[in-house]
Design a protein around this motif. Structure first.
Motif, short mmCIF file in Angstrom:
data_model
loop_
_atom_site.label_atom_id
_atom_site.label_comp_id
_atom_site.label_asym_id
_atom_site.label_seq_id
_atom_site.Cartn_x
_atom_site.Cartn_y
_atom_site.Cartn_z
N HIS A 127 0.80 -1.23 0.00
CA HIS A 127 0.00 0.00 0.00
C HIS A 127 0.83 1.28 0.00
N TRP A 128 2.16 1.16 0.04
CA TRP A 128 2.99 2.37 0.02
C TRP A 128 3.41 2.70 -1.41
N PRO A 129 3.66 3.99 -1.68
CA PRO A 129 4.21 4.33 -2.99
C PRO A 129 5.67 3.89 -3.09
N ASP A 130 6.20 3.79 -4.29
CA ASP A 130 7.62 3.51 -4.56
C ASP A 130 8.13 2.25 -3.87
N LEU A 131 7.38 1.19 -3.99
CA LEU A 131 7.82 -0.04 -3.35
C LEU A 131 8.92 -0.71 -4.17
N PRO A 132 9.92 -1.29 -3.52
CA PRO A 132 11.01 -1.94 -4.26
C PRO A 132 10.60 -3.31 -4.76
N SER A 133 11.44 -3.86 -5.64
CA SER A 133 11.16 -5.23 -6.08
C SER A 133 11.57 -6.20 -4.96
N LEU A 134 10.97 -7.36 -5.00
CA LEU A 134 11.15 -8.36 -3.95
C LEU A 134 11.96 -9.52 -4.51
N PRO A 135 12.49 -10.44 -3.71
CA PRO A 135 12.24 -10.64 -2.28
C PRO A 135 13.01 -9.67 -1.37
N ARG A 136 12.49 -9.52 -0.19
CA ARG A 136 13.08 -8.64 0.81
C ARG A 136 12.68 -9.13 2.21
N ILE A 137 13.56 -8.92 3.19
CA ILE A 137 13.22 -9.22 4.59
C ILE A 137 12.61 -7.96 5.19
N PRO A 138 11.36 -8.00 5.65
CA PRO A 138 10.75 -6.81 6.26
C PRO A 138 11.31 -6.52 7.65
N GLY A 139 10.82 -5.42 8.23
CA GLY A 139 11.18 -5.06 9.61
C GLY A 139 12.14 -3.89 9.64
N HIS A 140 11.78 -2.82 10.35
CA HIS A 140 12.63 -1.63 10.31
C HIS A 140 13.13 -1.18 11.68
N THR A 141 12.81 -1.94 12.72
CA THR A 141 13.37 -1.63 14.05
C THR A 141 13.70 -2.95 14.75
N GLY A 142 14.46 -2.86 15.82
CA GLY A 142 14.72 -4.08 16.56
C GLY A 142 15.82 -3.89 17.59
N VAL A 143 16.07 -4.98 18.29
CA VAL A 143 17.08 -4.97 19.35
C VAL A 143 17.85 -6.28 19.25
N GLY A 144 19.15 -6.21 19.44
CA GLY A 144 19.95 -7.43 19.39
C GLY A 144 21.35 -7.21 19.92
N ILE A 145 22.16 -8.24 19.75
CA ILE A 145 23.52 -8.23 20.29
C ILE A 145 24.52 -8.05 19.14
N VAL A 146 25.45 -7.12 19.33
CA VAL A 146 26.49 -6.88 18.32
C VAL A 146 27.42 -8.09 18.24
N VAL A 147 27.60 -8.62 17.04
CA VAL A 147 28.48 -9.78 16.89
C VAL A 147 29.62 -9.51 15.91
N SER A 148 29.77 -8.27 15.46
CA SER A 148 30.91 -7.94 14.58
C SER A 148 31.68 -6.77 15.19
N ASP A 149 32.94 -6.64 14.79
CA ASP A 149 33.75 -5.54 15.31
C ASP A 149 33.20 -4.20 14.87
N ALA A 150 33.30 -3.22 15.77
CA ALA A 150 32.86 -1.87 15.44
C ALA A 150 34.07 -0.96 15.31
N LEU A 151 33.91 0.13 14.55
CA LEU A 151 34.98 1.12 14.45
C LEU A 151 35.02 1.98 15.71
N SER A 152 33.84 2.23 16.27
CA SER A 152 33.74 3.09 17.45
C SER A 152 34.17 2.34 18.70
N ARG A 153 34.92 3.05 19.56
CA ARG A 153 35.32 2.43 20.81
C ARG A 153 34.14 2.30 21.77
N ASN A 154 33.06 3.03 21.46
CA ASN A 154 31.89 3.00 22.35
C ASN A 154 30.98 1.80 22.10
N ILE A 155 31.23 1.08 21.03
CA ILE A 155 30.39 -0.09 20.73
C ILE A 155 31.31 -1.31 20.62
#
Ligand SMILES: [Zn+2]
Ligand SMILES: [Zn+2]
Length: 372
Positions: free
Chosen positions: A79-107
């Motif tokens: 129902h939204w305009p300008d929808l992309p072609s699929l397949p795609r994984i939905p979901g635009h927010t969330g919470v989880g655990i960082v499992v890759s190295d970060a550039l920032s010392r704060n993460i």
């Protein structure tokens, strides 16, 4: 599944993030379970996908919980305009655990982070520099131009995440990153204060938190919803008055208050906007939050000008605001109301939301996945 209502007085933990991460880094799988949209007519499906590629400056996050909102529903239904072609994984927010190295010392690997919906802003444009990353032109609208969070792993740009403080469980943090951030930012933008009467239209995922943030600011709050159980919830959450939108007493009540100084329109029904505008006090502000469809709204220009009414649209929020949202919750000032479902019942869960059967916000409890 019964409603889960978690407050700061009874919320769960899943152990310290670092211990979880040590397991993760030793055993990152090649594939993950993910919800996939294959076309805009078919039901969503659960599939095995390779772990996402990791562009530089991005983090790989093992998802624990992901919020579901009306925006997701609008998008997956096409129902939204300008929808992309699929397949795609939905979901635009969330919470989880960082499992890759970060550039920032704060993460660091092992940190629990929130992926608020402003994900993938550029960090350097004028909007980003003015603390409005949700308006960044290169922002991935609703994370729909890249794979999203309804999966065991997701990527996000490093400068968009916010650390989730100890003491807030993943599902609660997911609701706060979505509905909490959106409504907290809206309450701030409207300048809600103690002398105000604030109408909250729609007491769902957004509205139940909007109501509480307006209350924390000291406002007199009036909850408006079609459903009796949501009005009962509003009362429990501290609303001073509750009304069905067609209740003949509503207009009188609001008139006695001198009109609504602020209307927080969390409902996705266009009629709620018209009703809110009819009750706005001179000099008042209507904030459109929940109605995210390309509909045209009739406006009475004469009343608007004569009464100096402000109408604003509000989407997302900043990292500072999400930090505030977490702090307010950890201090025991908000209750998060949600119902958790597994990714394996995604279609059923969306149908429940469509039929207004979810109290509070719908959340996918991804850490609870117990199947191969
Ligand atoms: Zn959303
Ligand atoms: Zn930008």
């Amino acid at each position: 599944m019964p409603q889960q209502r978690a407050s700061t007085t009874h919320r769960g933990h899943r152990g310290t993030p670092r211990l979880i991460a040590e397991q993760d880094t030793q055993s990152l799988p090649d594939t993950m379970l993910a919800v996939e949209a294959v076309d805009y007519q078919s039901p969503l499906r659960l599939s095995h996908r390779p772990l996402p590629a990791l562009p530089s400056g991005s983090l790989l996050v093992r998802m624990e919980a992901a919020g579901v909102c009306r925006t997701d529903l609008q998008i997956v239904r096409g129902h939204w305009p300008d929808l992309p072609s699929l397949p795609r994984i939905p979901g635009h927010t969330g919470v989880g655990i960082v499992v890759s190295d970060a550039l920032s010392r704060n993460i660091q690997i092992g940190d629990r982070v929130a992926l608020p919906w402003l994900g993938l802003s550029c960090g350097t444009c004028e909007q980003c520099l003015n603390e409005r990353p949700q308006l960044c032109a290169s922002r991935d609208q609703a994370r729909w131009n890249a794979d999203g969070t309804w999966a065991e792993y997701a990527t996000t740009s490093e400068h968009d995440v916010v650390i989730v403080p100890e003491g807030i469980a993943p599902c609660e943090a997911a609701v706060l990153s979505e509905a909490g951030l959106t409504t907290y930012a809206a309450v701030e933008r409207a300048g809600v204060r103690a002398t105000h009467t604030v109408g909250v239209f729609g007491i769902g995922g957004l509205g139940h938190l909007a109501l509480q943030y307006a209350g924390i600011a000291g406002a007199h709050t009036v909850a408006i919803d079609f459903m009796e159980n949501k009005l009962v919830l509003a009362k429990e959450l501290g609303a001073q008055a509750q009304f069905h939108p067609q209740d003949p007493m509503l207009g009188n009540y609001v008139s006695r208050q001198g009109g609504l100084d602020v209307a927080l329109i969390c409902s996705d029904t266009p009629s709620a906007v018209a009703q809110a505008l009819s009750m706005i006090a001179p000099g008042g502000t209507a904030v459109l939050i929940g109605l995210q469809q390309p509909v045209q709204l009739p406006l009475d220009a004469f009343a608007l000008v004569r009464n100096s009414i402000t109408i604003i649209g509000s989407t997302g929020g900043t990292r500072r605001q999400l930090h505030d949202v977490f702090k307010v919750h950890r201090d025991g000032m908000t209750q998060v109301v949600y119902q958790a479902r597994g990714l394996e019942v995604v279609n059923q869960a969306l149908a429940e939301m469509e039929q207004n059967m979810i109290e509070g916000q719908l959340v996918f409890d991804i850490a609870g996945i117990a199947y191969e």
